[in-house]
Design an enzyme around this catalytic site. Structure first.
Site, PDB file in Angstrom:
ATOM      1  N   THR A   1       0.818  -1.211   0.000  1.00 31.31           N
ATOM      2  CA  THR A   1       0.000   0.000   0.000  1.00 31.31           C
ATOM      3  C   THR A   1       0.852   1.260   0.000  1.00 31.31           C
ATOM      4  O   THR A   1       0.446   2.296  -0.524  1.00 31.31           O
ATOM      5  CB  THR A   1      -0.937  -0.028   1.229  1.00 31.31           C
ATOM      6  OG1 THR A   1      -1.810  -1.139   1.086  1.00 31.31           O
ATOM      7  CG2 THR A   1      -1.767   1.233   1.348  1.00 31.31           C
TER       8      THR A   1
ATOM      9  N   SER B   1       1.636  -7.642  -0.827  1.00 27.69           N
ATOM     10  CA  SER B   1       2.511  -8.525  -0.047  1.00 27.69           C
ATOM     11  C   SER B   1       1.980  -9.951   0.076  1.00 27.69           C
ATOM     12  O   SER B   1       2.733 -10.849   0.450  1.00 27.69           O
ATOM     13  CB  SER B   1       2.786  -7.936   1.331  1.00 27.69           C
ATOM     14  OG  SER B   1       1.630  -7.904   2.115  1.00 27.69           O
TER      15      SER B   1
ATOM     16  N   THR C   1       1.479  -4.383   4.216  1.00 25.37           N
ATOM     17  CA  THR C   1       1.312  -4.716   5.637  1.00 25.37           C
ATOM     18  C   THR C   1       0.729  -6.115   5.849  1.00 25.37           C
ATOM     19  O   THR C   1       0.861  -6.672   6.935  1.00 25.37           O
ATOM     20  CB  THR C   1       0.420  -3.691   6.362  1.00 25.37           C
ATOM     21  OG1 THR C   1      -0.894  -3.729   5.799  1.00 25.37           O
ATOM     22  CG2 THR C   1       1.005  -2.294   6.278  1.00 25.37           C
ATOM     23  N   ASP C   2       0.085  -6.689   4.809  1.00 25.84           N
ATOM     24  CA  ASP C   2      -0.573  -7.986   5.024  1.00 25.84           C
ATOM     25  C   ASP C   2       0.417  -9.054   5.479  1.00 25.84           C
ATOM     26  O   ASP C   2       0.117  -9.858   6.352  1.00 25.84           O
ATOM     27  CB  ASP C   2      -1.263  -8.453   3.729  1.00 25.84           C
ATOM     28  CG  ASP C   2      -2.504  -7.628   3.429  1.00 25.84           C
ATOM     29  OD1 ASP C   2      -2.970  -6.912   4.329  1.00 25.84           O
ATOM     30  OD2 ASP C   2      -3.001  -7.687   2.289  1.00 25.84           O
TER      31      ASP C   2
HETATM   32  C1  SIN Z   1      -0.340  -5.373   0.904  1.00 29.23           C
HETATM   33  O1  SIN Z   1      -0.082  -6.009   1.937  1.00 29.23           O
HETATM   34  O2  SIN Z   1       0.405  -5.384  -0.083  1.00 29.23           O
HETATM   35  C2  SIN Z   1      -1.575  -4.568   0.805  1.00 29.23           C
HETATM   36  C3  SIN Z   1      -2.046  -4.080   2.128  1.00 29.23           C
HETATM   37  C4  SIN Z   1      -1.140  -3.101   2.775  1.00 29.23           C
HETATM   38  O3  SIN Z   1      -0.016  -2.846   2.378  1.00 29.23           O
HETATM   39  O4  SIN Z   1      -1.587  -2.548   3.812  1.00 29.23           O
END
Ligand code: SIN
Length: 379
Positions: A48, A95, A129-130
């Site tokens: 993100t 991710s 973050t995932d």
């Molecule tokens: C991801 O993990 O690539 C999408 C979600 C995020 O980064 O918060």
């Protein structure tokens, strides 16, 4: 600018001239920069923090992993006040697409950068973050240097309303550039909080989004830069035995849950290892996991919450861990059969998904269950 009265206009022009004169000239600045500002390498992987919306400035959806490393860095000019930043595109994906092969490649890239570049103060990894906590923990174990590696993400895309990526990136670069970050292990910096990669967990989709749970924060990033209150004491970094420089692939380790009425997982081909999220097995599950151990699968138990802090069994002690508690109720012959099997390994204060990562790395070194138990006691 609205029209100014003559006196105010003169004062404004004088003030503006002073600001221009007192600002360091670009060439003078670059002459001192290479000696005064630490070098920080940013390895961008997507997420993100590199996300762009179809309708910028709205609450609408976005594509993670769209902006390039250079674009992310260029969006935060303030970075250059704190470090000589170099940007490198490692990947550009959401991710959930990150694979164990990429963990391995990323750890190798970071080790190589520190091996070859003594001038590097630290490295920042931008990440979705995932799966951020898993990549961070892999690096915590497999980067065999003590210089700071900071993993950072964002909860809102770069084109969103109040994006948090730029301020998170600034905090991460300041943390990577700071000498006080040496020897703290890989950390995650989000919302000005510094959390050890061993403990960090994704909690919710709001600013900050991560927690160290009961183990809390290592420190914070304030206006003066990173300030630490605690440091991890288990093995990581330069004291880690997981040198992956010559490792080409990671062993297959699966995850399973234990639950009322469970009968254990079934596999077409046996994995090298299995982590079971459990607080204790019902007899049907105990039998299923015993069968897997009989077939050579290394079984590790972890609390579903990751919060197990009970004392670990000593290397040669009989297996009386909670997940094996039913063994105590079995007749002597069954207990003897249990003892003849390779022990079931217990993890301490690791979430099941992190216990899986430690088991993957541990299995690159040994298949001896006593050694595996030692590793789970030390990391
Ligand atoms: C991801 O993990 O690539 C999408 C979600 C995020 O980064 O918060």
């Amino acid at each position: 600018m609205p029209p100014l009265p003559a006196l105010m206009r003169r004062r404004w022009l004088l003030g503006a001239a002073l600001v221009v004169l007192s600002a360091p000239r670009a060439d003078a600045q670059s002459a001192t920069d290479t000696t005064t500002r630490p070098a920080v390498l940013i390895l961008a992987t997507g997420g993100t923090i590199a996300g762009v919306q179809d309708a910028p400035g709205t609450l609408g959806g976005y594509r993670a992993g769209t902006l390039t490393a250079e674009q992310i860095v260029a969006s935060v000019p303030e970075l250059s006040r704190h470090a000589r930043v170099e940007a490198e595109q490692f990947a550009n994906v959401a991710s959930t697409m990150i694979t164990p092969a990429q963990w391995l490649a990323l750890a190798k890239r970071i080790n190589r950068a520190f091996d070859e570049r003594p001038d590097l103060a630290g490295i920042v990894v931008t990440h979705g973050t995932d799966r951020l906590e898993e990549t961070a923990f892999f690096l915590y174990l497999a980067v065999t240097h003590d210089k700071p590696v900071i993993v950072v993400g964002a909860q809102r895309p770069a084109t969103g309303i109040s994006p948090d990526g730029p301020i998170n990136l600034l905090a991460a670069v300041r943390t990577a550039a700071a000498p006080q970050s040496v020897g703290k292990g890989v950390t995650v910096v989000m919302d000005d909080r510094i959390i050890s990669a061993r403990e960090v967990r994704k909690l919710y989709q709001r600013t900050g989004g991560f927690s160290g749970g009961d183990m809390g924060l290592l420190g914070v990033v304030s206006s003066n830069g990173p300030t630490y209150f605690f440091a991890p004491v288990r093995r990581f970094g330069a004291r880690s035995e997981f040198d992956v420089r010559r490792v080409d692939s990671l062993p297959r380790v699966e995850l399973a849950f234990s639950y009322p009425g469970g009968t254990g997982p079934r596999f077409d081909t046996m994995p090298a290892g299995l982590v079971v999220a459990t607080t204790g097995f019902a007899p049907s599950e105990a039998a299923a996991f015993r069968r897997l151990r009989e077939q050579g699968v290394q079984v590790v138990t972890a609390f579903p919450s990751g919060d197990n802090v009970s004392a670990l069994p000593r290397a040669a002690a009989p297996d009386t861990t909670p997940a094996n508690a039913t063994a105590a109720a079995r007749p002597d012959s069954a207990r003897a059969a249990e003892r003849a099997l390779p022990r079931q390994v217990v993890s301490q204060h690791l979430t099941p998904q992190k216990a899986r990562i430690l088991l993957m790395l541990a299995l690159t070194r040994t298949r001896d269950p006593n050694e595996l138990q030692r590793i789970f006691a030390e990391y």
